[in-house]
Write a protein that holds these residues in place. Structure first.
Motif: not given
Length: 144
Positions: A44-45, A50-65
């Protein structure tokens, strides 16, 4: 005393002795239960992380290297996607106000995407095969 009586007494003594012995199966059952609970908690942990990481990736589409190599790769990927979409669909061209040559909607969306990524107008012009004036017109019209 007969042998059968001795064996019977010995058997009764062993049965009575077994009642007073601690059962090792209860300890094993308890250990297995604790292990299954801890594994359940860990899974469960991990799911929550994993859900938090997926949400971060979905919430930051403007992230640029910041590196130009990574940015160029992203631009190339966008251009490939645009070319594939153009070859798979029949999109009607968009006319610019001053130019007689029509600009396809797919190129307009490419110009807008490159602008969102922060590229300069000369770079967008070079990558989209449009003049700088056409790029400015597309950006000014917002793709219309």
């Amino acid at each position: 005393m007969d042998l059968s009586i001795i064996l019977m007494i010995f058997g009764i003594v062993l049965i009575l002795f077994s009642f007073f012995m601690k059962s090792s199966t209860k300890k094993i059952e308890q250990d297995v239960e604790e292990l299954s609970i801890s594994i359940f908690q860990e899974t469960n942990n991990l799911k929550r992380r994993l859900k938090m990481v997926e949400e971060e990736l979905l919430l930051e589409p403007e992230f640029q290297v910041k590196s130009p190599k990574a940015q160029n790769q992203k631009v190339q990927q966008v251009m490939q996607a645009v070319q594939q979409a153009a070859s798979q669909s029949s999109i009607k061209p968009v006319q610019t106000t001053q130019s007689a040559k029509p600009i396809h909607q797919i190129i307009v969306s490419q110009v807008l995407e490159l602008n969102k990524q922060g590229l300069a107008i000369p770079d967008i012009s070079m990558r989209s095969n449009l003049t700088e004036e056409q790029v400015r017109q597309v950006l000014a019209n917002g793709g219309r």
